[in-house]
Motif scaffolding. Structure first.
Motif, PDB file in Angstrom:
ATOM      1  N   ILE A   1      -3.005   8.369 -10.890  1.00  0.00           N
ATOM      2  CA  ILE A   1      -1.761   8.634  -9.865  1.00  0.00           C
ATOM      3  C   ILE A   1      -0.523   7.542 -10.397  1.00  0.00           C
ATOM      4  N   GLY A   2      -1.165   6.397 -10.689  1.00  0.00           N
ATOM      5  CA  GLY A   2      -0.239   5.406 -11.095  1.00  0.00           C
ATOM      6  C   GLY A   2       0.714   5.742 -12.563  1.00  0.00           C
ATOM      7  N   VAL A   3       0.137   6.604 -13.155  1.00  0.00           N
ATOM      8  CA  VAL A   3       0.640   7.081 -14.275  1.00  0.00           C
ATOM      9  C   VAL A   3       1.782   8.135 -13.940  1.00  0.00           C
ATOM     10  N   GLY A   4       1.370   8.941 -13.331  1.00  0.00           N
ATOM     11  CA  GLY A   4       2.488  10.026 -12.648  1.00  0.00           C
ATOM     12  C   GLY A   4       3.578   9.319 -11.982  1.00  0.00           C
TER      13      GLY A   4
ATOM     14  N   VAL B   1       7.359   9.174  -1.131  1.00  0.00           N
ATOM     15  CA  VAL B   1       6.431   9.283  -0.137  1.00  0.00           C
ATOM     16  C   VAL B   1       5.387  10.431  -0.531  1.00  0.00           C
ATOM     17  N   LEU B   2       4.111   9.638  -0.552  1.00  0.00           N
ATOM     18  CA  LEU B   2       3.003  10.531  -0.745  1.00  0.00           C
ATOM     19  C   LEU B   2       2.390  11.177   0.406  1.00  0.00           C
ATOM     20  N   GLY B   3       2.171  12.609   0.020  1.00  0.00           N
ATOM     21  CA  GLY B   3       1.829  13.527   0.928  1.00  0.00           C
ATOM     22  C   GLY B   3       0.388  14.189   0.684  1.00  0.00           C
ATOM     23  N   GLY B   4      -0.266  14.809   1.551  1.00  0.00           N
ATOM     24  CA  GLY B   4      -1.631  15.690   1.176  1.00  0.00           C
ATOM     25  C   GLY B   4      -2.524  14.526   0.763  1.00  0.00           C
ATOM     26  N   SER B   5      -3.363  14.910   0.098  1.00  0.00           N
ATOM     27  CA  SER B   5      -4.579  14.079  -0.494  1.00  0.00           C
ATOM     28  C   SER B   5      -3.868  12.831  -1.005  1.00  0.00           C
ATOM     29  N   LEU B   6      -2.798  12.734  -1.622  1.00  0.00           N
ATOM     30  CA  LEU B   6      -2.366  11.423  -2.330  1.00  0.00           C
ATOM     31  C   LEU B   6      -2.324  10.404  -1.336  1.00  0.00           C
ATOM     32  N   ALA B   7      -1.865  10.685  -0.071  1.00  0.00           N
ATOM     33  CA  ALA B   7      -1.722   9.796   0.973  1.00  0.00           C
ATOM     34  C   ALA B   7      -3.045   8.909   1.269  1.00  0.00           C
ATOM     35  N   ALA B   8      -3.840   9.822   1.290  1.00  0.00           N
ATOM     36  CA  ALA B   8      -5.443   9.100   1.662  1.00  0.00           C
ATOM     37  C   ALA B   8      -5.813   8.254   0.498  1.00  0.00           C
ATOM     38  N   LEU B   9      -5.567   8.812  -0.705  1.00  0.00           N
ATOM     39  CA  LEU B   9      -5.899   8.113  -1.972  1.00  0.00           C
ATOM     40  C   LEU B   9      -5.006   6.942  -2.202  1.00  0.00           C
ATOM     41  N   TRP B  10      -3.751   6.741  -2.006  1.00  0.00           N
ATOM     42  CA  TRP B  10      -2.981   5.843  -1.828  1.00  0.00           C
ATOM     43  C   TRP B  10      -3.303   4.482  -0.914  1.00  0.00           C
ATOM     44  N   ARG B  11      -3.990   4.940   0.299  1.00  0.00           N
ATOM     45  CA  ARG B  11      -4.206   3.965   1.323  1.00  0.00           C
ATOM     46  C   ARG B  11      -5.815   3.424   0.821  1.00  0.00           C
ATOM     47  N   SER B  12      -6.583   4.347   0.166  1.00  0.00           N
ATOM     48  CA  SER B  12      -7.769   3.765  -0.427  1.00  0.00           C
ATOM     49  C   SER B  12      -7.628   2.688  -1.399  1.00  0.00           C
ATOM     50  N   ARG B  13      -6.631   3.036  -2.477  1.00  0.00           N
ATOM     51  CA  ARG B  13      -6.602   2.420  -3.718  1.00  0.00           C
ATOM     52  C   ARG B  13      -5.294   2.063  -4.155  1.00  0.00           C
ATOM     53  N   GLN B  14      -4.433   1.449  -3.188  1.00  0.00           N
ATOM     54  CA  GLN B  14      -3.343   0.991  -3.379  1.00  0.00           C
ATOM     55  C   GLN B  14      -3.156  -0.294  -4.219  1.00  0.00           C
ATOM     56  N   ALA B  15      -3.957  -1.049  -4.492  1.00  0.00           N
ATOM     57  CA  ALA B  15      -3.896  -2.112  -5.424  1.00  0.00           C
ATOM     58  C   ALA B  15      -4.044  -1.643  -6.913  1.00  0.00           C
ATOM     59  N   VAL B  16      -4.888  -0.624  -7.033  1.00  0.00           N
ATOM     60  CA  VAL B  16      -5.104  -0.051  -8.355  1.00  0.00           C
ATOM     61  C   VAL B  16      -3.793   0.491  -8.736  1.00  0.00           C
ATOM     62  N   ILE B  17      -3.431   1.534  -7.917  1.00  0.00           N
ATOM     63  CA  ILE B  17      -2.268   2.382  -8.239  1.00  0.00           C
ATOM     64  C   ILE B  17      -1.036   1.409  -8.392  1.00  0.00           C
ATOM     65  N   GLU B  18      -0.760   0.286  -7.582  1.00  0.00           N
ATOM     66  CA  GLU B  18       0.213  -0.547  -7.714  1.00  0.00           C
ATOM     67  C   GLU B  18       0.246  -1.264  -9.062  1.00  0.00           C
ATOM     68  N   SER B  19      -0.934  -1.743  -9.424  1.00  0.00           N
ATOM     69  CA  SER B  19      -0.956  -2.426 -10.689  1.00  0.00           C
ATOM     70  C   SER B  19      -0.676  -1.483 -11.751  1.00  0.00           C
ATOM     71  N   VAL B  20      -0.959  -0.148 -11.912  1.00  0.00           N
ATOM     72  CA  VAL B  20      -0.447   0.684 -13.105  1.00  0.00           C
ATOM     73  C   VAL B  20       0.961   0.654 -12.870  1.00  0.00           C
ATOM     74  N   VAL B  21       1.356   0.681 -11.773  1.00  0.00           N
ATOM     75  CA  VAL B  21       3.094   1.222 -11.761  1.00  0.00           C
ATOM     76  C   VAL B  21       3.771  -0.076 -12.230  1.00  0.00           C
ATOM     77  N   ASP B  22       3.279  -1.085 -11.620  1.00  0.00           N
ATOM     78  CA  ASP B  22       3.805  -2.437 -12.015  1.00  0.00           C
ATOM     79  C   ASP B  22       3.891  -2.719 -13.716  1.00  0.00           C
TER      80      ASP B  22
END
Lengths: 414, 414
Positions: A322-325, A339-360
């Motif tokens: 998700i971070g790569v995308g 804005v993350l919708g559908g199941s991306l919203a749940a995944l963001w809430r669950s793994r925000q730190a991982v996603i943020e670290s890839v994006v950063d």
């Protein structure tokens, strides 16, 4: 037919008179105000729209004659003198918003002013998401919704589909996760219902809903990413919807992110973003069956929280992709907000730190902290909410003209 | 400073008078016409702009007083009666367009009307593309160009850089192939020259040049891809430049296309499109040294044509990756036309069939035959041509206001 929000309506009554056009624009401004922001007094309208009292009075009277607004005394009269009447949208003007999902159909009756009067949901019968079955199921659900409220008038039906929709006529060019290619879906559903139907891509409608009433109100550079089996993208660029020359823009789900991948995507390619960050990849990696939809994703998240190691690893892996995308979206669009919708919203809430670290780690010019990333305000409902707004858009642009056409049956004949 | 073409100028003389604004808009329309499309008679202007003869006469006189246009008798008088005077742009109004490339600096003196009066090019000295050296080299080259033509007035300097430029102040946020991070390049060069400097990203300027005078005239959904060591993207979306919230949009060169790659990109990542389709990958795959630039690419193409197997294989491989990137651009933007600039133009001409077959195989909704793919009209020159247009843009928007400010030194003080 499909129409971009904000595009001018093609009014058969246009006479070229400046006065007539001015009146139409003012009617439009007033109705848009009460539709998006709720009840308002004549006095406040005078200030907000910069029009004088008598003009506001005349416009309000015309919208009242058209059955679009009602006027009432304010709830509390604060001081002596004549109270300023309050205008509000009449909720007996409705549209039906429909979401054709990969796993289910949702229909909702939405009133002018935005209230959702009722909502139905039904999974596709196994193996029955071919276009004929879907049209018949959707038509029955739409008729049920309307039959439940014989007291309202229906101004049209808006439909979200998870695929590319030709702007000119609502033909569904390609919906890989339904297996549709070049289906004249809109024409057929309109014919079946005897009503006007407006169709657009799910993510394009999602960004519209989030921009008008959800997580992206007030932003003009917006990326909305809708995750289900596939991942769709809807974008506002400088306040303008990204549509592309033919209406097919925004297909970020099929960005190649893994040249070494071997799992095929339903588009025929390998290595697409949605094969790495879509629902089914998560489910399979977590040892579940594909096709579990948002409930399956929620179950994996719950299992990981309860200590299921395989679910945890699957979530971490999907969060990386998700971070790569998101990185690609930031590097291409430099949005103010994602804005993350559908199941991306749940995944963001669950793994925000991982996603943020890839994006950063991998975002070039725009430090991620400059880009807001938020869950959708409407969760799985953004697409059908946007579909409802798609139907309201021409009414808001030209209230009298559209009602003339509805009354004469000119629109329903499409 | 950097300014997007088409953005309204901030005129200190704006009085709020409708009449004054109208006159400015008409001056702008007339000057833009002669700048972009050449000499034209007063009679034709009357028709094209929908203004009457006396208004055209007054506007022409004002532009003549400002020294921006000249009027002359037509070359051939076809019939009796008073001949209609012909207006043309005065070529003693000039700007300097500059391209800071990864391997070289180009400066060109461009006249109102678009004629290139003279052009200079110089490679960076080895190891000397740090920002201080580049500023000094560019400043000397700009001064040489101006010294060669003391008979013209210079209205400003426009600079293309291969990186992300902050729209607000022309700070170069990140130019990985020059090794620049957060360099106040524009401010320093402007200070060094004592002249206004306008800076923007090379591909954003490329799409501007191609749209105004090159391969994309008349199209409103345009993707311009500029290949050198890196690959930059400049986009028009519905006629509007894609800029993003901060001005950093369009970085398609750093799309991840190969998750299995190990060669590092200068951005710090691996698997970026430009590591697969940029010049250096081709050169190394063909057994050459990296850094050979467009000449190196031309040499590889010539060697392949002469039977060099390694060069042929390298070209085929790079062509595949070019196709992969074009596919992403088509799926995301659904453009009417893709213009390939820099070394991508030469690679397209050399391996069009390979590139097309990849695009055809993997493009989702938009059959490739619907998307025009063309070589840039200006080859390596699009960025500095766009940079020149960047300087002309505010003059075209408000001829009198900008000349007032130039005369008073208000612009040069930036």
């Amino acid at each position: 037919m499909t129409r971009r929000p904000g595009s001018p309506p093609t009014s058969p009554t246009k006479t070229g008179l400046g006065q007539e056009e001015l009146r139409r624009n003012n009617l439009s401004a007033l109705l848009t105000r009460v539709h998006l922001h709720g009840a308002i007094s004549r006095a406040s309208l005078t200030r907000e729209l910069g029009l004088n009292r008598s003009t506001i009075g005349a416009l309000a009277a015309e919208l009242e004659d058209l059955g679009l607004v009602s006027e009432r005394l304010p709830d509390a009269v604060r001081r002596s003198g004549r109270p300023s009447l309050v205008l509000e949208a009449r909720r007996d003007n409705t549209v039906v918003g429909v979401d054709i999902g990969v796993d289910r159909i949702v229909t909702a009756l939405v009133a002018l002013g935005g209230e959702v009067l009722l909502q139905r949901q039904r999974p596709h019968a196994p193996g029955e998401h071919d276009v004929e079955h879907v049209i018949e199921s959707a038509a029955q659900m739409i008729e049920e919704v309307l039959a439940a409220r014989p007291d309202v008038r229906c101004l049209g039906v808006g439909v979200s589909v998870p695929g590319a929709v030709r702007e000119a006529d609502g033909l569904v060019r390609f919906a890989p996760n339904l297996g549709w290619v070049d289906q004249p879906f809109t024409e057929k559903l309109s014919h079946r219902l005897g009503r006007p139907v407006f169709t657009a891509n799910d993510a394009d409608l999602g960004v519209l809903a989030e921009h008008l009433r959800g997580a992206a109100v007030g932003y003009s550079d917006v990326a909305y990413l809708n995750g289900s089996v596939g991942i769709g993208g809807g974008f506002l660029v400088g306040g303008v919807p990204l549509s592309g020359a033919r209406g097919y823009a925004g297909e970020v789900g099929h960005l190649l992110v893994d040249g070494a991948a071997t799992e095929p995507c339903r588009c025929g390619n390998v290595g697409c973003w949605e094969t790495k960050a879509g629902e089914n990849h998560l489910l399979v990696a977590a040892g579940r069956l594909p096709g579990g939809g948002p409930d399956g994703v929620a179950e994996v998240i719950a299992a990981a929280a309860a200590g299921d190691q395989r679910a945890t690893e699957a979530l971490e892996q999907v969060a990386e992709w998700i971070g790569v995308g998101l990185r690609a979206v930031i590097n291409i669009f430099d949005p103010e907000i994602i804005v993350l919708g559908g199941s991306l919203a749940a995944l963001w809430r669950s793994r925000q730190a991982v996603i943020e670290s890839v994006v950063d780690r991998w975002t070039l010019m725009t430090p991620r902290r400059d880009v807001l990333i938020r869950s959708s305000a409407f969760g799985l409902d953004s697409p059908w909410r946007g579909a409802a707004e798609l139907v309201f858009a021409p009414l808001l642009a030209d209230p009298a003209g559209v009602l003339d056409r509805v009354a004469s049956g000119a629109v329903a004949a499409r």
